[in-house]
Design a protein around this motif. Structure first.
Motif, PDB file in Angstrom:
ATOM      1  N   LYS A 119      16.402 -11.415 -31.039  1.00  0.00           N
ATOM      2  CA  LYS A 119      17.523 -11.249 -30.116  1.00  0.00           C
ATOM      3  C   LYS A 119      17.016 -11.299 -28.684  1.00  0.00           C
ATOM      4  CE  LYS A 119      20.906 -10.248 -33.096  1.00  0.00           C
ATOM      5  NZ  LYS A 119      22.204 -10.956 -33.158  1.00  0.00           N
ATOM      6  N   LYS A 120      17.841 -11.875 -27.801  1.00  0.00           N
ATOM      7  CA  LYS A 120      17.488 -11.961 -26.384  1.00  0.00           C
ATOM      8  C   LYS A 120      18.572 -11.261 -25.569  1.00  0.00           C
ATOM      9  CE  LYS A 120      15.323 -16.445 -27.233  1.00  0.00           C
ATOM     10  NZ  LYS A 120      15.406 -17.903 -26.996  1.00  0.00           N
ATOM     11  N   PHE A 121      18.134 -10.384 -24.679  1.00  0.00           N
ATOM     12  CA  PHE A 121      19.076  -9.611 -23.880  1.00  0.00           C
ATOM     13  C   PHE A 121      18.764  -9.733 -22.396  1.00  0.00           C
ATOM     14  CE2 PHE A 121      18.900  -7.305 -27.939  1.00  0.00           C
ATOM     15  CZ  PHE A 121      20.253  -7.237 -28.255  1.00  0.00           C
ATOM     16  N   LEU A 122      19.826  -9.786 -21.586  1.00  0.00           N
ATOM     17  CA  LEU A 122      19.675  -9.660 -20.139  1.00  0.00           C
ATOM     18  C   LEU A 122      19.512  -8.182 -19.788  1.00  0.00           C
ATOM     19  CD1 LEU A 122      22.496 -12.070 -18.894  1.00  0.00           C
ATOM     20  CD2 LEU A 122      20.038 -12.469 -18.727  1.00  0.00           C
ATOM     21  N   ALA A 123      18.940  -7.919 -18.620  1.00  0.00           N
ATOM     22  CA  ALA A 123      18.783  -6.527 -18.171  1.00  0.00           C
ATOM     23  C   ALA A 123      20.143  -5.841 -18.050  1.00  0.00           C
ATOM     24  CB  ALA A 123      18.052  -6.490 -16.833  1.00  0.00           C
ATOM     25  N   GLU A 124      21.182  -6.611 -17.691  1.00  0.00           N
ATOM     26  CA  GLU A 124      22.530  -6.040 -17.602  1.00  0.00           C
ATOM     27  C   GLU A 124      22.986  -5.490 -18.950  1.00  0.00           C
ATOM     28  OE1 GLU A 124      22.764  -9.503 -14.578  1.00  0.00           O
ATOM     29  OE2 GLU A 124      21.527  -8.858 -16.252  1.00  0.00           O
ATOM     30  N   GLU A 125      22.644  -6.194 -20.038  1.00  0.00           N
ATOM     31  CA  GLU A 125      23.063  -5.744 -21.365  1.00  0.00           C
ATOM     32  C   GLU A 125      22.350  -4.458 -21.766  1.00  0.00           C
ATOM     33  OE1 GLU A 125      23.963  -9.233 -24.273  1.00  0.00           O
ATOM     34  OE2 GLU A 125      22.406  -9.950 -22.922  1.00  0.00           O
ATOM     35  N   ILE A 126      21.053  -4.392 -21.493  1.00  0.00           N
ATOM     36  CA  ILE A 126      20.302  -3.169 -21.817  1.00  0.00           C
ATOM     37  C   ILE A 126      20.838  -2.006 -20.989  1.00  0.00           C
ATOM     38  CG2 ILE A 126      18.031  -2.071 -21.806  1.00  0.00           C
ATOM     39  CD1 ILE A 126      18.325  -4.253 -23.934  1.00  0.00           C
ATOM     40  N   SER A 127      21.067  -2.255 -19.705  1.00  0.00           N
ATOM     41  CA  SER A 127      21.616  -1.199 -18.834  1.00  0.00           C
ATOM     42  C   SER A 127      23.001  -0.774 -19.308  1.00  0.00           C
ATOM     43  CB  SER A 127      21.679  -1.675 -17.384  1.00  0.00           C
ATOM     44  OG  SER A 127      20.383  -1.867 -16.864  1.00  0.00           O
ATOM     45  N   SER A 128      23.789  -1.728 -19.800  1.00  0.00           N
ATOM     46  CA  SER A 128      25.135  -1.392 -20.292  1.00  0.00           C
ATOM     47  C   SER A 128      25.059  -0.488 -21.516  1.00  0.00           C
ATOM     48  CB  SER A 128      25.917  -2.669 -20.628  1.00  0.00           C
ATOM     49  OG  SER A 128      25.486  -3.242 -21.850  1.00  0.00           O
ATOM     50  N   MET A 129      24.017  -0.665 -22.332  1.00  0.00           N
ATOM     51  CA  MET A 129      23.842   0.211 -23.503  1.00  0.00           C
ATOM     52  C   MET A 129      23.570   1.650 -23.065  1.00  0.00           C
ATOM     53  SD  MET A 129      21.536  -2.316 -25.884  1.00  0.00           S
ATOM     54  CE  MET A 129      22.041  -4.019 -26.189  1.00  0.00           C
ATOM     55  N   ILE A 130      22.769   1.786 -22.018  1.00  0.00           N
ATOM     56  CA  ILE A 130      22.475   3.129 -21.491  1.00  0.00           C
ATOM     57  C   ILE A 130      23.734   3.732 -20.868  1.00  0.00           C
ATOM     58  CG2 ILE A 130      21.080   4.425 -19.825  1.00  0.00           C
ATOM     59  CD1 ILE A 130      19.010   2.014 -20.187  1.00  0.00           C
ATOM     60  N   LEU A 131      24.478   2.918 -20.109  1.00  0.00           N
ATOM     61  CA  LEU A 131      25.732   3.402 -19.520  1.00  0.00           C
ATOM     62  C   LEU A 131      26.726   3.776 -20.613  1.00  0.00           C
ATOM     63  CD1 LEU A 131      26.154   0.843 -16.592  1.00  0.00           C
ATOM     64  CD2 LEU A 131      25.718   3.294 -16.362  1.00  0.00           C
ATOM     65  N   GLY A 132      26.759   2.984 -21.686  1.00  0.00           N
ATOM     66  CA  GLY A 132      27.638   3.291 -22.811  1.00  0.00           C
ATOM     67  C   GLY A 132      27.283   4.629 -23.444  1.00  0.00           C
ATOM     68  N   LYS A 133      25.982   4.908 -23.528  1.00  0.00           N
ATOM     69  CA  LYS A 133      25.525   6.203 -24.061  1.00  0.00           C
ATOM     70  C   LYS A 133      26.003   7.349 -23.164  1.00  0.00           C
ATOM     71  CE  LYS A 133      22.830   8.937 -26.596  1.00  0.00           C
ATOM     72  NZ  LYS A 133      23.110   9.210 -28.023  1.00  0.00           N
ATOM     73  N   MET A 134      25.918   7.161 -21.844  1.00  0.00           N
ATOM     74  CA  MET A 134      26.370   8.192 -20.917  1.00  0.00           C
ATOM     75  C   MET A 134      27.893   8.375 -21.018  1.00  0.00           C
ATOM     76  SD  MET A 134      23.365   8.681 -20.099  1.00  0.00           S
ATOM     77  CE  MET A 134      23.589  10.141 -19.122  1.00  0.00           C
TER      78      MET A 134
END
Length: 614
Positions: A119-134
């Motif tokens: 799988k390939k992810f942009l930094a925005e997607e990884i950051s969105s996962m963290i924001l989703g957790k918050m």
């Protein structure tokens, strides 16, 4: 929704999206609450891991990082809004255990293995996962769905980094009602305290924000009545605790090679264990003058042990500490403020706990006592939540309602002119929101079009700055050189995001620069696709958690059955029950990939056999 109290109304949460740790806060019971995660921690690691069965975010991801380094992603904030060819990205890649490749339009993409697929992810997607957790953390605590949020960003983020962070929020399902600079948010938390004297009308405060990956200095004037005026900002979006850790790791790697003649670099797991040990040692050195790093079987069966002193730590990082002080002095100069005019120096970010940083600050400010009443890990989220409450209009606190925030743009904005010169339209530290125009003329006879390049930065040569975008202006009426005029208008909103509009004065034709789609930033269609992907991952996470719960329930059932038959009187069916329990234990060992329905069916079968006797 009818108003019956603050808890019945939707409030915007405040999220501090940090490089190493993130924090979420909300206005509840007419005060700010820092919201603990499901582990009970008030901050959450900004970490995402991909394992064979599931995706982990936060504490779970960080806890398994040393065993799964290539699929555990951290430092996404250091990638967001940057290009793959950025020299800082290239330097960081040398120390990251995970793989980063070049994607379309020079965007960096993070490569992981997930459920047997690449799988390939942009930094925005990884950051969105963290924001989703918050977001989930806040929803669990508040007991209601959260949509609106105020997200904090480093004051020195450029336009691309700001827009990319906003995109990450959208992917996470959040409506970003405002983005606020981190030190400004901390100043709001500080400024809620009443003025000590009734005669005091204003305070000049300096916010020194040194976190895990970024560094900011802001100077603000806080006026009585809740008006916050940012006078100047300065910083480095690539300086923080992670860099101090890296220096410690490099030193230990050198010591290991010197002593044993072996290179640790290719061993990603060993480096991951060493990094965790160095981070722990760094924290201890903020309290003690000496500690030790002890790691069994670090590499090829060799145990690693060495003492680490606070003096050695300071020696390794002194150039970084000096950079911090020089940046601070630049900020004071830009604000045209004397050191003696500063009422308080506010410490924000975990790295401000380092004793050397504190002593250097005290020396610079004539041994003035530093302001430490704010929790440096939570102050930014606290201030963001205050702004969220104000913008949501739910707070009954007068201090919150009276809040007026006037921020500045951190970097100069302008266009490229003849000879690759950078011509500034809006200078750095200009108060925002701001709209400013400048007239330019053609540089050749009968010129009918012009390529306008928009840059952000402080260098005289345009290409030494950050290219925000480019647009072609066509339809210019042919005329001698210098006759045709273009009105270039720069408009910055309250979030620091730029829109450029160019008008041909003789015809009135206008062209607008959409920064969001330049330099590989995400289009509306791409964001919508990522939102769907995020929902898919969330659904997969939920299904995985259900299956884990089902397996746990089955194992609890086995335990309870074994406990009951141990104390029961003789039964002709005892052997059958013991056999079924043994078969179920064996089934669990060999069927970890079983479906949720099959796990439920096994539990029902076990109960049907064993419960007849009870």
């Amino acid at each position: 929704m009818e108003k019956r109290g603050d808890d019945y109304l939707p409030a915007a949460i405040g999220i501090d999206l940090g490089t190493t740790y993130s924090c979420v806060a909300a206005w509840k019971y007419d005060r700010i609450e820092i919201i603990p995660n499901n582990q009970g921690n008030r901050t959450t690691p900004s970490c995402v891991a991909f394992i064979d069965e599931a995706r982990l975010i936060g504490d779970g991801a960080k806890n398994q990082a040393t065993m799964n380094p290539v699929n555990t992603i951290f430092d996404a904030k250091r990638l967001i809004g940057r290009t793959f060819s950025d020299s800082k990205v290239q330097d960081d890649m040398k120390s990251w255990p995970f793989k980063v490749i070049e994607g379309p339009a020079d965007t960096p993409k993070i490569v992981v293995s997930y459920k047997g697929k690449t799988k390939k992810f942009l930094a925005e997607e990884i950051s969105s996962m963290i924001l989703g957790k918050m977001k989930e953390t806040a929803e669990s605590y508040l007991g209601k769905v959260v949509k609106d949020a105020v997200i904090t960003i480093p004051a020195y983020f450029n336009n691309s980094q700001r827009q990319a962070t906003k995109d990450a929020g959208a992917i996470a399902g959040l409506n970003i009602i405002s983005m606020i600079n981190e030190p400004t948010a901390a100043a709001i938390a500080y400024g809620l305290e009443p003025f000590k004297s009734t005669k005091e009308k204003k305070k000049n405060v300096l916010v020194f924000d040194l976190g895990g990956g970024t560094f900011d200095v802001s100077i603000l004037t806080i006026l009585k009545g809740g008006r916050f005026e940012v006078k100047a900002v300065a910083g480095d979006t690539h300086l923080g605790g992670e860099d101090f850790d890296n220096r410690m790791v490099d030193h230990c790697v050198g010591e290991f090679k010197r002593k044993w003649g072996k290179d640790l670099i290719p061993n990603k797991k060993a480096l991951g264990r060493l990094r965790c040990a160095c981070e722990k040692a760094k924290r201890i050195l903020s309290c003690d003058t000496q500690t030790s790093i002890e790691l069994d079987c670090l590499h090829e069966g060799i145990d690693f042990s060495m003492k680490f002193s606070r003096a050695k730590f300071e020696e390794l990082n002194m150039d970084y500490f000096d950079r911090c002080m020089k940046t601070l002095e630049t900020c004071l100069s830009d604000a045209k403020m004397e050191i003696s005019w500063v009422s308080d120096v506010i410490l924000v970010g975990g790295s401000t706990r380092i004793p050397k940083i504190q002593s250097m600050l005290q020396k610079l400010f004539y041994w003035k006592e530093l302001y430490k009443s704010l929790n440096p890990d939570e102050a930014v989220a606290y201030g963001a939540a205050v702004l969220g409450a104000k913008l949501s209009g739910i707070s009954s606190d007068q201090r919150c309602r009276d809040l007026v925030l006037l921020d500045v743009t951190p970097l100069s904005l302008g266009v490229e002119t003849q000879g690759e010169r950078f011509d500034v339209v809006i200078p750095r530290n200009t108060q925002i929101p701001m709209k400013k125009s400048k007239i330019y003329v053609t540089c050749a006879d009968n010129q009918t079009f012009e390529d306008i390049k928009v840059y952000q930065g402080e260098r005289a040569r345009s290409k030494d700055n950050h290219l925000l975008g480019m647009l072609k202006v066509s339809g210019i009426p042919p005329a001698p050189k210098g006759v045709a005029k273009l009105d270039v208008c720069f408009e910055i909103d309250a979030n620091g995001i730029l829109t450029v509009t160019i008008q041909i004065l003789s015809t009135g034709k206008t062209t607008k620069l959409r920064i969001t789609n330049e330099n590989g930033r995400l289009s509306k269609e791409e964001i919508e696709k990522m939102i769907k992907d995020a929902d898919k991952y969330k659904h997969e996470d939920e299904e995985y958690n259900k299956k884990v719960s089902a397996f746990n329930a089955l194992e609890d059932c086995i335990y309870n059955m074994k406990k009951k038959i141990k104390n029961m009187a003789y039964s002709v069916r005892l052997n059958e029950m013991e056999r079924v329990i043994a078969d179920t234990i064996k089934w669990i060992e060999n069927h970890q990939d079983a479906s949720l329905d099959k796990v439920h069916a096994m539990k029902e079968y076990l109960e049907s056999i064993c419960m007849r006797e009870f």
